[in-house]
Each structure stands twice: as C-alpha cells, then as structure tokens.
Design a protein around this motif. Structure first.
Motif, short mmCIF file in Angstrom:
data_model
loop_
_atom_site.label_atom_id
_atom_site.label_comp_id
_atom_site.label_asym_id
_atom_site.label_seq_id
_atom_site.Cartn_x
_atom_site.Cartn_y
_atom_site.Cartn_z
N ILE A 1 0.88 -1.25 -0.17
CA ILE A 1 -0.05 -0.01 -0.12
C ILE A 1 0.69 1.17 -0.01
O ILE A 1 0.30 2.33 -0.34
CB ILE A 1 -0.86 -0.08 1.03
CG1 ILE A 1 -2.05 1.04 1.08
CG2 ILE A 1 -0.28 0.32 2.61
CD1 ILE A 1 -2.99 0.55 0.01
N ALA A 2 2.15 1.24 0.39
CA ALA A 2 3.01 2.43 0.64
C ALA A 2 3.04 2.99 -0.95
O ALA A 2 3.17 4.24 -0.95
CB ALA A 2 4.48 1.89 0.75
N ALA A 3 2.89 2.33 -1.89
CA ALA A 3 3.01 2.83 -3.16
C ALA A 3 2.03 3.97 -3.43
O ALA A 3 2.07 5.01 -4.14
CB ALA A 3 2.99 1.91 -4.35
N GLY A 4 0.96 3.42 -3.15
CA GLY A 4 -0.30 4.30 -3.23
C GLY A 4 -0.12 5.27 -2.22
O GLY A 4 -0.82 6.49 -2.80
N LEU A 5 0.24 5.39 -1.02
CA LEU A 5 0.34 6.20 -0.22
C LEU A 5 1.29 7.42 -0.55
O LEU A 5 0.82 8.40 -0.41
CB LEU A 5 0.72 5.93 1.28
CG LEU A 5 -0.40 4.81 1.87
CD1 LEU A 5 0.21 4.14 3.36
CD2 LEU A 5 -1.51 5.43 2.20
N ASP A 6 2.24 6.90 -1.35
CA ASP A 6 3.23 8.07 -1.69
C ASP A 6 2.64 8.87 -2.77
O ASP A 6 3.05 9.97 -2.75
CB ASP A 6 4.51 7.18 -2.18
CG ASP A 6 5.33 6.47 -1.24
OD1 ASP A 6 5.23 6.90 0.01
OD2 ASP A 6 6.21 5.68 -1.67
N GLN A 7 1.87 7.92 -3.51
CA GLN A 7 1.27 8.88 -4.70
C GLN A 7 0.15 10.00 -4.15
O GLN A 7 -0.04 11.08 -4.57
CB GLN A 7 0.32 8.21 -5.55
CG GLN A 7 1.16 7.21 -6.49
CD GLN A 7 1.82 7.89 -7.76
OE1 GLN A 7 1.61 9.07 -7.87
NE2 GLN A 7 2.38 7.18 -8.68
N ALA A 8 -0.36 9.72 -3.09
CA ALA A 8 -1.23 10.58 -2.39
C ALA A 8 -0.46 11.62 -1.63
O ALA A 8 -0.97 12.95 -1.71
CB ALA A 8 -2.23 9.82 -1.38
N GLU A 9 0.58 11.26 -1.04
CA GLU A 9 1.37 12.50 -0.49
C GLU A 9 1.83 13.39 -1.29
O GLU A 9 1.76 14.69 -1.17
CB GLU A 9 2.50 11.58 0.34
CG GLU A 9 3.29 12.78 1.20
CD GLU A 9 4.32 12.20 1.98
OE1 GLU A 9 4.83 12.99 2.85
OE2 GLU A 9 4.39 10.88 1.75
N ARG A 10 2.52 12.95 -2.52
CA ARG A 10 2.74 13.80 -3.59
C ARG A 10 1.69 14.82 -3.90
O ARG A 10 2.08 16.16 -4.31
CB ARG A 10 3.42 13.06 -4.59
CG ARG A 10 4.82 12.40 -4.49
CD ARG A 10 5.57 11.85 -5.97
NE ARG A 10 4.79 10.92 -6.29
CZ ARG A 10 5.29 9.49 -5.90
NH1 ARG A 10 6.34 9.34 -5.06
NH2 ARG A 10 4.82 8.39 -6.24
N LYS A 11 0.72 14.39 -4.13
CA LYS A 11 -0.60 15.27 -4.55
C LYS A 11 -1.21 16.15 -3.40
O LYS A 11 -1.91 16.72 -3.65
CB LYS A 11 -1.44 14.45 -5.39
CG LYS A 11 -1.05 13.96 -6.53
CD LYS A 11 -2.27 13.67 -7.52
CE LYS A 11 -1.56 12.94 -8.79
NZ LYS A 11 -2.59 12.73 -9.71
#
Length: 355
Positions: free
Chosen positions: A117-127
């Motif tokens: 799930i970290a990959a998705g969380l990273d995407q959200a954080e970048r946005k």
C-alpha cells in the motif's frame, strides 16, 4: 494519524484549546477535548473523498460498505461511490491513482497488503491528499490516522476462550493473509498465548489468505489427518464461517455446543451470521470487529485531516485509545468485545442492527 503532534507554545495553546472546543461543538464526534487531541490550522475540509474497499465477498465488508454513505452524510463528508479492489493489492494501487486523478481531496482506504500500500500512499502524499487507513495499518507511508481495533487482542481473546474450554488437545487457527499486519498480529498473538498459557494445547495452522475456498480445502485435508481436533480459531468469520461449518458438516463433525464431540469454535468479525451460529450452538464465540465504527471514524478522521487537524496519543471519549505504532503512525484502537451466548443478543452490537 501519521501527522506530526502539535508542539504547543504558551501563545499557541489558547488557540489550540479554542479550536478543539469548536471542533467538538460542530462535529459532535469523539477525538476532541477529553481525548487529548490537538488541532492545527488547516483548510476548510471540503472536496470529494474517495473510499476504497479491499473486497466485497465478505459480509463484514458488505456491512462496512453499507455504513460508509450513512456515516459520511452524518459527518458532512462528500464521499464518492466506494471502489472495490477485489482482493488484489495491485488493483488497489491502481484504484488509489484513479481516485487521485479524479481530483479527490481525501482518501479512506482499507489496505490489502501492509507493505504494498506504500506505493499508493506515496502517490497521495505527492499530491497533497490526506489518507486514513481503515482496518489494516500500513508498514510505511503517510496516513493521517489508522482506524482499527487491537488485532493482537483478537488472537489473545481467541486463545483465552479456547484455552479455558479445552484442557488439552489439538486446535486449529485458520489464518488470514500474512502480507497483512492483521493476519500477522492475530496469528502470532494466538500462537504465543497458547504456548505461554496453555502448553497442553497443540496448534495446527492453516494459511488461508482471507480466501474461503482455500480455507475449506486445507481444513478438509487437515481434518482427514487429524480427526481428533477439539478447537478452531477462525481469523475472519466473514470469509471462513460458511466453509468451516460446511466442511465440518460434510464430515459429520458439526456437533452443537453441549453435545459429545462438539468442536469449540471462536471467530473474528461480529457479523450477523456468526451471531446466528452462536445462537444455534454451531460456534461458541466471536470478537465483534466494529464495522460501523470503522466507517464512522474513518469519515471523521478524513474530514479532520482535510481541515489540517492532528491528534495526540491517549484515551478518546469513544472508549478507544490513540497509540503510536512502531512506524510512528497514529492508530485509534477501537473496542472490539468478545461475543458469546451470554451477550449475543446485546442490541448495542452492530451485528444485531444489520437488517
């Protein structure tokens, strides 16, 4: 929440208390005032919120899915229609990206895989989109809060119940997905508790990955080799209850509580089907995982995160406690009571409110 604790100065402390009081008055939800939360300035908390489910083949997640729009409305969250990742961690990352591309301002996600799930969380954080995790804690990545019950306690409660009912013999734990922290917590807690407190019990294990077919097939094989099983711990009644009962029935091993040969069964979830099975004497107990509270506080915390609020560790005013996980993430550990024949008809249990 993974958000940083607010460092109050003397000047800021008055503003903090005032903001917290205002939040309590307007939201009428826990995590304010007496909960020892702190609030920082932020945005208006408006915008669409995406809600991503792990699966919909379990009555537990079906109930959670039904609660989401009701709880979102009660808190004033504009939640989009839920998205089902269908037990696929890769699809869940795609679902997160799709929601982000639709311009959501917040995400409430029930992770399938604590690491992936970290990959998705990273995407959200970048946005710059806050995320609240429900039911499963990520191993890393930024989330505003994890809304979850104490899964270690699930395994320990199952162990204690079986240990008190069965002096000695073989017991089975049908485990969840060990890629999920929930599966690992429940499995290790049960195993450790038995070894420490009930050494005359022998634990046999079935890794079933939250899959009903896998549970049925492996339980059938195990029972062929071990027809003297005395107890079963199912880590998810939503997916394991039906196949377990069907497998036992097909072998003539489904005896009601009080009958000779009855296999003591403890489950996790608190779905209506488990309550009915307890009433019938087919199983003996379950831990009621709060589907309603998961939806309620998932919505509350995402709104709070969108408004720039953060929280501290400590007790809340909804009978839970916010703790800091080893990863540094904050988790609101909601209560999850053990349900037996003695309290199965309690109207306060969410499983008794589902129509």
């Amino acid at each position: 929440m993974a958000g940083r604790n607010v460092r109050n100065t003397r000047i800021a402390s008055r503003a903090v208390r005032a903001a917290a009081a205002a939040a309590c008055a307007t939201l009428v939800l826990a995590a304010c005032g007496s909960t020892k939360d702190s609030v920082s300035s932020g945005g208006g908390g408006t915008g669409k919120v995406g809600v991503i489910l792990p699966l919909l083949t379990s009555p537990f997640w079906q109930s959670y899915n039904d609660y989401v729009p009701k709880m979102a409305k009660s808190v004033g969250v504009d939640a989009l229609k839920t998205v089902n990742s269908n037990s696929d961690p890769s699809q869940q990352i795609t679902d997160i990206n799709n929601q982000l591309n639709q311009g959501v301002k917040g995400l409430v996600v029930a992770p399938l895989d604590s690491a992936a799930i970290a990959a998705g969380l990273d995407q959200a954080e970048r946005k710059g989109v806050p995320v609240v995790a429900v039911d499963v804690a990520p191993e890393k990545g930024k989330v505003a809060m994890v809304v979850r019950a104490n899964n270690v306690a699930y395994g320990e409660k199952a162990c204690e119940y079986l240990g008190k009912q069965i002096p000695s013999g073989k017991v089975v734990q049908i485990m969840g997905d060990l890629a999920s922290v929930n599966g690992r917590d429940r499995s290790e807690a049960f195993r450790t508790c038995v070894q420490k407190n009930y050494p005359k019990l022998k634990v046999l294990e079935i890794p079933a990955k939250w899959e009903s077919d896998t549970a049925a097939s492996k339980l059938d094989t195990l029972l062929n080799a071990n027809p003297d099983i005395k107890g079963i711990y199912m880590q998810a009644g939503g997916v394991y209850l039906a196949p377990t009962l069907q497998t036992l029935k097909s072998k003539g091993m489904l005896k009601k509580a009080g009958q000779a040969g009855h296999i003591t069964i403890v489950s996790n979830d608190g779905i209506p089907q488990e309550f009915d099975a307890i009433r019938k004497g087919e199983i003996d107990a379950t831990v009621s995982q709060p589907a309603d509270a998961y939806a309620k506080y998932g919505m509350y915390y995402i709104k709070a995160a969108m408004q720039g609020k953060t929280f501290k560790t400590g007790p809340t005013d909804h009978d839970s406690e916010i703790v800091k996980l080893p990863s540094g993430i904050l988790e609101d550990q909601l209560p999850a009571p053990l349900v037996t024949k003695d309290n199965v008809d309690d109207p306060k249990l969410w499983g008794n409110t589902v129509k």
